[in-house]
Design a protein around this motif. Structure first.
Motif, short mmCIF file in Angstrom:
data_model
loop_
_atom_site.label_atom_id
_atom_site.label_comp_id
_atom_site.label_asym_id
_atom_site.label_seq_id
_atom_site.Cartn_x
_atom_site.Cartn_y
_atom_site.Cartn_z
N PHE A 1 90.68 50.38 19.83
CA PHE A 1 89.71 49.75 18.93
C PHE A 1 88.97 48.68 19.73
O PHE A 1 89.48 48.15 20.71
CB PHE A 1 90.41 49.13 17.71
CG PHE A 1 90.98 47.77 17.96
CD1 PHE A 1 90.24 46.63 17.65
CD2 PHE A 1 92.24 47.62 18.53
CE1 PHE A 1 90.75 45.37 17.90
CE2 PHE A 1 92.75 46.36 18.78
CZ PHE A 1 92.02 45.23 18.46
N GLU A 2 87.75 48.38 19.29
CA GLU A 2 86.92 47.42 20.00
C GLU A 2 86.26 46.47 19.01
O GLU A 2 85.79 46.88 17.94
CB GLU A 2 85.84 48.13 20.82
CG GLU A 2 86.37 48.92 22.00
CD GLU A 2 86.99 48.04 23.07
OE1 GLU A 2 86.53 46.88 23.22
OE2 GLU A 2 87.93 48.51 23.74
N ALA A 3 86.24 45.19 19.38
CA ALA A 3 85.47 44.19 18.63
C ALA A 3 84.06 44.17 19.20
O ALA A 3 83.87 43.99 20.40
CB ALA A 3 86.12 42.82 18.77
N PHE A 4 83.07 44.37 18.35
CA PHE A 4 81.69 44.49 18.80
C PHE A 4 81.08 43.12 19.06
O PHE A 4 81.10 42.24 18.20
CB PHE A 4 80.86 45.24 17.75
CG PHE A 4 79.54 45.74 18.28
CD1 PHE A 4 79.45 46.96 18.92
CD2 PHE A 4 78.40 44.98 18.12
CE1 PHE A 4 78.25 47.42 19.40
CE2 PHE A 4 77.18 45.43 18.60
CZ PHE A 4 77.10 46.66 19.25
N LEU A 5 80.53 42.93 20.25
CA LEU A 5 79.93 41.67 20.68
C LEU A 5 80.79 40.47 20.30
O LEU A 5 80.39 39.63 19.49
CB LEU A 5 78.52 41.51 20.09
CG LEU A 5 77.40 42.33 20.74
CD1 LEU A 5 76.06 42.01 20.09
CD2 LEU A 5 77.32 42.10 22.23
N PRO A 6 81.99 40.37 20.87
CA PRO A 6 82.87 39.25 20.54
C PRO A 6 82.21 37.92 20.86
O PRO A 6 81.46 37.79 21.84
CB PRO A 6 84.10 39.49 21.43
CG PRO A 6 83.64 40.41 22.49
CD PRO A 6 82.56 41.25 21.90
N VAL A 7 82.49 36.93 20.03
CA VAL A 7 81.86 35.62 20.16
C VAL A 7 82.88 34.64 20.74
O VAL A 7 83.94 34.42 20.17
CB VAL A 7 81.35 35.11 18.79
CG1 VAL A 7 80.74 33.72 18.94
CG2 VAL A 7 80.34 36.09 18.21
#
Length: 495
Positions: free
Chosen positions: A215-221
């Motif tokens: 799984f991937e977090a999109f454009l992590p801040v």
């Protein structure tokens, strides 16, 4: 020693005095640089002026806001480069499908006339494969969507790809996560993309518990990438075995499931598609995955399916998508094209209405030419500022004869457009600047008689739970409310 410390104190006092006298110089250089950058970017003039005003009249705070939400130069160039690279990879498949698309476009031209130009536009911009070999199903609210989605997930044999803005760790969220884990252990290839701002709790849970699938977090801040917070993946996409696809406004959250007689009613819309059009959703997921740190995968026959033998020609389906790196606001342009070709009626539903000048003008011209234009908005929004900014745009529409309805049964979150009962848009796109220019968005474009008929019927049902706004009543609202509308409108280009 005391004399030395005394000298140091004198030196620091001189430095302090120098700063007091000349502090404006570095600030001037900083402000000049930021404002010059905004002008060089050649943005929309309205947005340019808005950012300059924010920076000038909100010292320090304006600069921080611009850093978080305004700058785009380097980031957008990166998005554009990724789009070009991915389009090159798809060019071969596109060329092979051209003749079939042209044949089916001719059929839809005969069915719905000029409205079919939207499909031509999407094909010419290479945004989506066009096909007639599809079945579609409309879902009203989560209580209709989720049982079908869970069933399809449990039946998955090869692959599950999911991409969501909001995925909550509640009852429905835990159900979906459990199925994904079970299917991954069975050998199904599962991939999950979650937006970093929209789904922080589930992202934290998955990072801690290490699922059996990537799984991937999109454009992590992070602190060093705070500007990422302005670019959000607002899409809601599911692709199962490249046979079934889901898209629309419904996130994975219990709030979308209405219980009998509940106080906080949530009205939303989504759709399912089966057929060639699912390939478009697969490609969109692939595009998003390639913009994360996830291990790349190829769009082989395992993930694409152009076999049409089992589905007769029925529903015409395509998709309009856009992101910060798009060459244009494709979602908005597709909707504008449909509005311009309308003959009888236009029904629009959106939770947030911060229209571009092009959209406002198109709606006003349509209404003035005798087309019945109806716009449905929530009477009470989940954002005070956005709602009052929305209200500031209504008077000119009312003056041109557009019917505006304020839905008061609960919160209406549906993002739909239906033209002449022949062409429908259902997706993640709000009718606002953010959806058109900033977010990652997608909307289905469907021509199917029964599908469009049900969407129109639902709009009529929603009208019975809404108040029709009249020009007289709107003109006689309290002055302080009009003032709040005007103040919030100043922020409209930035919302």
């Amino acid at each position: 020693m005391e004399e030395l410390f005394s000298q140091i104190e004198i030196d620091w006092s001189h430095v302090w005095q120098l700063l007091l006298n000349w502090y404006w110089l570095p600030l001037f250089v900083l402000y000049f640089g930021v404002i010059s950058t905004i002008l060089i970017e050649n943005r929309n003039p309205t947005k340019t002026i808005s950012w300059v005003m924010v920076i000038v009249f909100l010292p320090f705070v304006g600069l921080i806001l611009y850093y978080l939400f305004g700058q785009k130069f380097r980031k957008v160039k990166r998005f554009q480069r990724i789009n070009r690279e991915q389009n090159r990879k798809l060019l071969v498949a596109w060329e092979e499908s051209l003749s079939r698309m042209d044949e089916q476009l001719e059929i839809i031209h005969q069915r719905i006339g000029m409205l079919s130009r939207v499909f031509d536009y999407l094909k010419n911009e290479k945004l989506a494969f066009f096909s007639l070999n599809n079945r579609v199903e409309l879902f009203i609210n989560g209580e209709e969507k989720f049982p079908v989605l869970l069933k399809r997930l449990r039946e998955a044999k090869k692959s599950i790809h999911m991409e969501y803005y909001i995925f909550e760790f509640d009852h429905i969220g835990k159900q979906v996560l459990a199925i994904l884990e079970e299917k991954a252990k069975e050998g199904v290839k599962v991939r999950l993309i979650l937006d970093s701002i929209g789904s922080p709790q589930v992202i934290k849970y998955l990072r801690k518990n290490k699922p059996s699938y990537p799984f991937e977090a999109f454009l992590p801040v992070t602190f060093t990438s705070l500007a990422n917070s302005n670019y959000r993946n607002h899409r809601k996409i599911v692709v199962i075995d490249c046979q079934y696809g889901f898209v629309g406004g419904i996130n994975i959250s219990d709030r979308y499931i209405n219980q009998p007689n509940q106080a906080n009613y949530w009205r939303d819309t989504a759709m399912a598609v089966e057929g060639i059009a699912v390939n478009n959703l697969q490609i969109q997921f692939w595009n998003s995955w390639n913009q994360t740190e996830g291990e790349p995968f190829s769009l082989t026959e395992e993930y694409l399916n152009f076999n049409v033998a089992h589905i007769p020609e029925r529903a015409a389906v395509s998709f309009a998508s856009s992101d910060p790196g798009s060459l244009g606001p494709f979602n908005m342009e597709a909707i504008l094209l449909a509005i311009n070709d309308a003959k009888e009626r236009i029904q629009l539903c959106t939770p947030y209405f911060i229209p571009s000048e092009q959209l406002s003008t198109a709606l006003e011209i349509a209404a003035s030419s005798g087309i019945k234009v109806e716009l449905m908005l929530p009477a009470v929004s989940d954002s005070y500022i956005v709602q009052h900014a929305t209200f500031s745009f209504l008077k000119p529409l009312l003056q041109r004869g557009i019917h505006v309805y304020l839905y008061n049964k609960g919160f209406i979150h549906a993002k739909t457009v239906c033209i002449d009962g022949k062409l429908a848009f259902v997706g993640t796109v709000n009718l606002d600047i953010r959806s058109f220019y900033i977010n990652y968005e997608i909307t289905s474009v469907v021509s199917d008689e029964q599908y469009c008929k049900r969407l129109e019927q639902q709009f009529e049902m929603d009208k019975s739970a809404s108040d029709l706004v009249t020009l007289f009543s709107w003109a006689h609202r309290k002055k302080w409310k009009k003032g709040v509308d005007s103040l919030c409108r100043l922020l409209a280009p930035l919302l």
